[in-house]
Design a protein around this motif. Structure first.
Motif, PDB file in Angstrom:
ATOM      1  N   HIS A  34       0.848  -1.195   0.000  1.00 43.49           N
ATOM      2  CA  HIS A  34       0.000   0.000   0.000  1.00 43.49           C
ATOM      3  C   HIS A  34       0.885   1.248   0.000  1.00 43.49           C
ATOM      4  O   HIS A  34       0.860   2.035   0.945  1.00 43.49           O
ATOM      5  N   PRO A  35       1.697   1.435  -1.052  1.00 43.66           N
ATOM      6  CA  PRO A  35       2.712   2.488  -1.000  1.00 43.66           C
ATOM      7  C   PRO A  35       2.166   3.918  -1.020  1.00 43.66           C
ATOM      8  O   PRO A  35       2.751   4.795  -0.399  1.00 43.66           O
ATOM      9  N   LEU A  36       1.090   4.176  -1.690  1.00 46.78           N
ATOM     10  CA  LEU A  36       0.629   5.548  -1.829  1.00 46.78           C
ATOM     11  C   LEU A  36      -0.015   6.089  -0.559  1.00 46.78           C
ATOM     12  O   LEU A  36       0.365   7.139  -0.055  1.00 46.78           O
ATOM     13  N   THR A  37      -0.985   5.361  -0.037  1.00 42.07           N
ATOM     14  CA  THR A  37      -1.732   5.873   1.120  1.00 42.07           C
ATOM     15  C   THR A  37      -1.564   5.035   2.378  1.00 42.07           C
ATOM     16  O   THR A  37      -2.124   5.369   3.412  1.00 42.07           O
ATOM     17  N   ASN A  75       6.427   2.929  10.787  1.00 39.41           N
ATOM     18  CA  ASN A  75       5.028   2.947  11.183  1.00 39.41           C
ATOM     19  C   ASN A  75       4.247   3.923  10.308  1.00 39.41           C
ATOM     20  O   ASN A  75       3.151   3.614   9.845  1.00 39.41           O
ATOM     21  N   LEU A  76       4.815   5.095  10.077  1.00 38.63           N
ATOM     22  CA  LEU A  76       4.178   6.089   9.226  1.00 38.63           C
ATOM     23  C   LEU A  76       4.034   5.570   7.799  1.00 38.63           C
ATOM     24  O   LEU A  76       2.979   5.726   7.173  1.00 38.63           O
ATOM     25  N   ALA A  77       5.067   4.931   7.275  1.00 40.77           N
ATOM     26  CA  ALA A  77       5.009   4.374   5.924  1.00 40.77           C
ATOM     27  C   ALA A  77       3.926   3.301   5.824  1.00 40.77           C
ATOM     28  O   ALA A  77       3.156   3.270   4.861  1.00 40.77           O
ATOM     29  N   ALA A  78       3.850   2.430   6.822  1.00 40.91           N
ATOM     30  CA  ALA A  78       2.873   1.338   6.787  1.00 40.91           C
ATOM     31  C   ALA A  78       1.444   1.845   6.902  1.00 40.91           C
ATOM     32  O   ALA A  78       0.544   1.319   6.250  1.00 40.91           O
TER      33      ALA A  78
END
Length: 90
Positions: A34-37, A75-78
Motif C-alpha cells: 500500500h505504497p501511496l496511502t 510505522n508512518l510508511a505502513a
C-alpha cells in the motif's frame, strides 16, 4: 549496547531485537503493498493480527506489536504511505 555486543560476538540478536526486526519487516511489507496511502490507522494492527492468525508470526506479537511498528518512519510508511511521509516531512 548488549544487543550489539551479542550480535557481534555470536551473530545473534537478543529476543527483543529479533522481535523488533520482524515487526520492521512486517511494516515494510505492508508499505510495499500500500505504497501511496498506506493501510490506514488500524491497518498495521490488523496486519499483525492476520499474520498471527495465519501462523506467520508468534502470538507474542499480539501483546507487543499491534499498535506501533517500534520505528516511527516505518510505522508512518505502513499506515500512511508516501503521502503520509511527505506530509510529515513538510
Amino acid at each position: 549496547s548488549s544487543s550489539l555486543e551479542g550480535f557481534l560476538s555470536d551473530g545473534k540478536l537478543d529476543n527483543g531485537m529479533e522481535i523488533r526486526v520482524a515487526v520492521w519487516h512486517e511494516a515494510w511489507d505492508l508499505f510495499t503493498h500500500h505504497p501511496l496511502t498506506g493501510a490506514g490507522l488500524g491497518g498495521f494492527g490488523r496486519h499483525i493480527q492476520s499474520q498471527v492468525a495465519a501462523g506467520e508470526l508468534p502470538e507474542a506479537f499480539l501483546e507487543c506489536c499491534t499498535g506501533h511498528a517500534h520505528n516511527d518512519m516505518l510505522n508512518l510508511a505502513a499506515t500512511s504511505g508516501v503521502l503520509g511521509i511527505l506530509s510529515w516531512a513538510l
